[in-house]
Scaffold this motif. Structure first.
Motif, short mmCIF file in Angstrom:
data_model
loop_
_atom_site.label_atom_id
_atom_site.label_comp_id
_atom_site.label_asym_id
_atom_site.label_seq_id
_atom_site.Cartn_x
_atom_site.Cartn_y
_atom_site.Cartn_z
N GLU A 18 -7.88 7.08 -1.18
CA GLU A 18 -8.18 5.86 -0.45
C GLU A 18 -8.90 4.86 -1.35
O GLU A 18 -8.65 3.64 -1.26
N MET A 76 0.85 -1.19 0.00
CA MET A 76 0.00 0.00 0.00
C MET A 76 0.88 1.25 0.00
O MET A 76 1.73 1.41 0.87
N GLY A 101 -6.53 2.77 -3.08
CA GLY A 101 -5.74 1.84 -2.28
C GLY A 101 -4.59 2.45 -1.52
O GLY A 101 -3.69 1.73 -1.07
#
Length: 369
Positions: free
Chosen positions: A29, A1, A32
């Motif tokens: 977000e 991430m 990801g």
């Protein structure tokens, strides 16, 4: 991430700054990312500031409120709104009073809002090269829908910062702006033609996806007057008051005090969207007030100002891109004529949907680079 930082105007105490920061965070977000907000250190103002700095500026602003022609009740409500804004709203962004300077990141996104507006007298911003990426510790540096506001190429030359800004912009891995003035400055200084992206309040689908927006708050029939305190003149307020009386509407002022307020509304940014959604109409002279009118499909008028602080560059550009030029005026005496018919939002909605796809594509490409 990927760890992504947003360096923006998230601590500026107004609803538009909050919503654009929140919207960009949500988009990243969706892609990801682990998102954090990054702070900058305000620089010295190139233009002499009004009211001094720090506590002196706060005192000056407080005394300024007392001069506004509004009820004592509304003045107290406005002061309370400003004093409690951070405590009431910062947690939605995942920030608090602690500052987060120059963290190590995979990607730093500078924007949206007027992050490049470096020739101004606001001591909360000033001439801060951190807003142009200086000193960052990110592997990649980009902007998203960044704006120079009413800073022009001529102003950069006049204040002798053109070369320094050009040097900073040349260090970006990708540049995205939200308006023509900003794009022209970037191209002139760097030779780069930047991406154009819409403000995050348009790019993120607040009205469909944000669960924080409440149902109808009041059964009162009202119109919204949205602008910085005292920005609407006595003459403008008289015409707005006349229109409201003609239509049997209360005037709810949000974001700032005006002399024709029936009520100043102190609420969360998400409640603001509910008030916009349920209003009979909106009169605004701000960029984000215009955007909030558009995403709530309200009948609105945007008052364009070429003098003073000025909003002509950004409002004209925004409304032309959305094919809503007919909503611009410099005369509040035309409200009855302009608000006598609803807006057909079909074409504008199609433009916004296309721009939302462009936003996600641009940011996804930068995250993966």
């Amino acid at each position: 991430m990927s760890k992504v930082g947003i360096l923006s105007m998230q601590r500026i105490l107004n609803y538009g700054s909050f919503l654009q920061a929140y919207g960009l965070k949500k988009i990243l977000e969706d892609l990801g990312c682990n998102v954090v907000f990054v702070d900058y250190r305000p620089g010295e103002c190139l233009v002499p500031p009004n009211g001094g700095r720090g506590v002196f500026r706060k005192i000056s602003k407080g005394l300024e409120v007392l001069k506004y022609k509004a009820s004592l009740k509304d003045k107290i409500a406005f002061i309370k709104y400003k004093n409690n804004y951070a405590e009431n709203n910062y947690h939605y962004l995942g920030i608090d009073q602690r500052m987060n300077y120059t963290p190590e990141l995979d990607l730093l996104v500078i924007g949206s809002d007027e992050v490049f507006n470096c020739v101004q007298n606001n001591t909360n911003v000033g001439f801060s090269l951190e807003l142009f990426g200086e000193g960052n510790r990110a592997k990649r540096l980009i902007s998203y829908a960044a704006s120079f506001g009413n800073t022009t190429l001529n102003k950069l030359e006049r204040y002798k910062v053109k070369d320094k800004i050009a040097e900073c912009l040349s260090g970006f891995d990708a540049i995205s702006v939200r308006d023509a003035n900003s794009g022209e400055i970037v191209t002139e200084l760097t030779g780069i033609v930047p991406e154009y992206n819409v403000d995050p309040v348009l790019a993120y689908d607040f009205m469909e996806r944000c669960k924080e927006i409440p149902p109808r708050i009041t059964e009162t029939k009202y119109m919204i007057l949205y602008g910085y305190s005292g920005r609407f003149t006595k003459s403008e307020c008289e015409k707005i008051k006349s229109y409201a009386a003609e239509k049997g509407l209360k005037i709810f002022c949000i974001g700032g005090l005006q002399s024709c307020c029936d009520k100043f509304i102190d609420c969360s940014p998400f409640q603001v969207l509910a008030y916009f959604r349920d209003a009979e109409c909106v009169v605004t002279d701000t960029f984000h007030g215009t955007i909030m009118s558009v995403i709530t499909h309200n009948n609105f008028v945007s008052v364009v100002r070429k003098s003073g602080y000025g909003n002509a560059e950004k409002l004209t550009d925004l409304l032309k891109r959305l094919h809503l030029e007919s909503r611009m005026t410099d005369d509040t005496g035309k409200l009855s004529q302009m608000l006598s018919f609803p807006i057909d939002y079909d074409e504008t909605d199609n433009i916004i949907q296309k721009e939302r796809r462009h936003t996600y594509q641009y940011l996804e490409n930068q995250i993966k680079s």
